[in-house]
Enzyme design. Structure first.
Site, mmCIF file in Angstrom:
data_model
loop_
_atom_site.group_PDB
_atom_site.id
_atom_site.type_symbol
_atom_site.label_atom_id
_atom_site.label_comp_id
_atom_site.label_asym_id
_atom_site.label_seq_id
_atom_site.Cartn_x
_atom_site.Cartn_y
_atom_site.Cartn_z
ATOM 1 C CE LYS A 1 45.113 45.084 42.919
ATOM 2 N NZ LYS A 1 45.703 45.495 41.632
ATOM 3 C CG ASP B 1 45.715 41.855 40.440
ATOM 4 O OD1 ASP B 1 46.131 42.409 41.482
ATOM 5 O OD2 ASP B 1 46.206 42.074 39.318
ATOM 6 N N GLY C 1 43.929 40.031 31.640
ATOM 7 C CA GLY C 1 44.116 38.595 31.479
ATOM 8 C C GLY C 1 45.533 38.057 31.667
ATOM 9 C CG ASP D 1 29.748 43.285 41.134
ATOM 10 O OD1 ASP D 1 30.720 43.060 41.876
ATOM 11 O OD2 ASP D 1 29.058 44.317 41.198
ATOM 12 C CG ASP E 1 37.456 41.956 35.389
ATOM 13 O OD1 ASP E 1 38.619 41.986 35.865
ATOM 14 O OD2 ASP E 1 36.783 42.997 35.203
ATOM 15 C CD1 TRP F 1 48.306 38.406 37.117
ATOM 16 C CD2 TRP F 1 47.187 37.808 38.955
ATOM 17 N NE1 TRP F 1 48.810 39.137 38.163
ATOM 18 C CE2 TRP F 1 48.143 38.796 39.305
ATOM 19 C CE3 TRP F 1 46.360 37.290 39.954
ATOM 20 C CZ2 TRP F 1 48.295 39.251 40.622
ATOM 21 C CZ3 TRP F 1 46.515 37.754 41.263
ATOM 22 C CH2 TRP F 1 47.475 38.721 41.595
HETATM 23 C C1 SAM Z 1 44.390 45.328 38.324
HETATM 24 S S1 SAM Z 1 43.101 44.729 37.293
HETATM 25 C C2 SAM Z 1 43.463 43.000 37.245
HETATM 26 C C3 SAM Z 1 44.657 42.650 36.396
HETATM 27 C C4 SAM Z 1 44.759 41.175 36.106
HETATM 28 N N1 SAM Z 1 45.172 40.419 37.291
HETATM 29 C C5 SAM Z 1 45.757 40.870 35.020
HETATM 30 O O1 SAM Z 1 46.856 40.432 35.365
HETATM 31 O O2 SAM Z 1 45.456 41.065 33.842
HETATM 32 C C6 SAM Z 1 41.709 44.800 38.380
HETATM 33 C C7 SAM Z 1 40.409 44.316 37.767
HETATM 34 O O3 SAM Z 1 39.389 44.297 38.768
HETATM 35 C C8 SAM Z 1 38.147 44.409 38.056
HETATM 36 N N2 SAM Z 1 37.045 44.737 38.959
HETATM 37 C C9 SAM Z 1 36.845 45.855 39.689
HETATM 38 N N3 SAM Z 1 35.695 45.773 40.392
HETATM 39 C C10 SAM Z 1 35.146 44.566 40.098
HETATM 40 C C11 SAM Z 1 33.967 43.889 40.523
HETATM 41 N N4 SAM Z 1 33.129 44.454 41.404
HETATM 42 N N5 SAM Z 1 33.721 42.657 40.024
HETATM 43 C C12 SAM Z 1 34.567 42.080 39.136
HETATM 44 N N6 SAM Z 1 35.720 42.667 38.705
HETATM 45 C C13 SAM Z 1 35.997 43.903 39.171
HETATM 46 C C14 SAM Z 1 38.409 45.501 37.035
HETATM 47 O O4 SAM Z 1 37.486 45.396 35.966
HETATM 48 C C15 SAM Z 1 39.863 45.194 36.631
HETATM 49 O O5 SAM Z 1 39.890 44.486 35.427
#
Ligand code: SAM
Length: 202
Positions: free
Chosen positions: A150, A110, A51, A89, A71, A53
């Site tokens: 990203k 991200d 969280g 998702d 997420d 961002w």
């Molecule tokens: C690097 S973290 C994001 C960090 C966030 N921007 C922050 O600043 O707190 C990447 C996120 O992508 C989510 N993620 C991965 N695959 C996903 C999907 N298919 N649908 C939704 N979220 C997904 C993961 O649960 C993870 O929380």
């Protein structure tokens, strides 16, 4: 055996400032450079857990703006009243789901797959997620809106950057200073949406 990363200076600084993750400094740096998040903006943040961002964008858009975070996992921090979380998702999202809240000024992504250590497979999984984020952004952004997404560098990323370049006035890949040097991640920036199809003009 899984190796734990040592907390670095960005991690310690994020914790000291009450942010949920060190990734806040990547967004802050790119926002400072490209002027992405403005007061009153409507923002969509894909892959928002834990969280940081949401905290950063929520603080910048203020109560006249709004932020929707998506997420698989909920945020670990308390959200401002104008910041909403949707558990979903990213691969299953459709533009119709955002009819009440779009068009957005800014779409952030991200989102990152759970890495396996096999670089090629991780890059393909990341590309699939980022392509879904770009598709959704092109369908839900205002004309003139912006995208920051990203992706792990690998096959297909150059084509995706070319598509973003055609869709926006400015399109490019960027590696922020706060990104770990060993990480294969880059951010694709599109600023000033002009051609939402992303197709070549005939
Ligand atoms: C690097 S973290 C994001 C960090 C966030 N921007 C922050 O600043 O707190 C990447 C996120 O992508 C989510 N993620 C991965 N695959 C996903 C999907 N298919 N649908 C939704 N979220 C997904 C993961 O649960 C993870 O929380």
């Amino acid at each position: 055996m899984t190796r734990r990363r040592q907390p670095d200076s960005h991690y310690k600084r994020a914790k000291a400032q009450g942010f949920a993750a060190r990734s806040v400094f990547k967004l802050a740096e790119m926002d400072k450079r490209y002027g992405l998040v403005k007061p009153g903006h409507k923002v969509l943040d894909l892959g928002c857990h834990p969280g940081s961002w949401l905290q950063y964008a929520g603080g910048k858009v203020g109560k006249k703006g709004s932020v929707i975070g998506v997420d698989l996992q909920p945020p670990t921090v308390e959200l401002m009243p104008w910041v909403e979380f949707v558990q979903a998702d990213v691969l299953a999202l459709t533009p119709e789901m955002f009819e009440g809240s779009a068009p957005f000024d800014l779409v952030l992504s991200d989102v990152a797959p759970r890495t396996t250590g096999v670089a090629h497979g991780d890059a393909l999984a990341s590309l699939e997620l980022t392509e879904a984020a770009v598709d959704l952004a092109l369908a839900t952004l205002k004309p003139g809106g912006s995208l920051l997404a990203k992706v792990y560098f690998g096959p297909g990323v150059d084509d995706l950057i070319r598509r973003v370049k055609r869709a926006f006035k400015l399109g490019k890949g960027h590696k922020p200073g706060a990104s770990r040097a060993a990480s294969r991640e880059i951010y694709i920036l599109g600023r000033g949406l002009k051609n939402p199809s992303g197709k070549r003009n005939k």
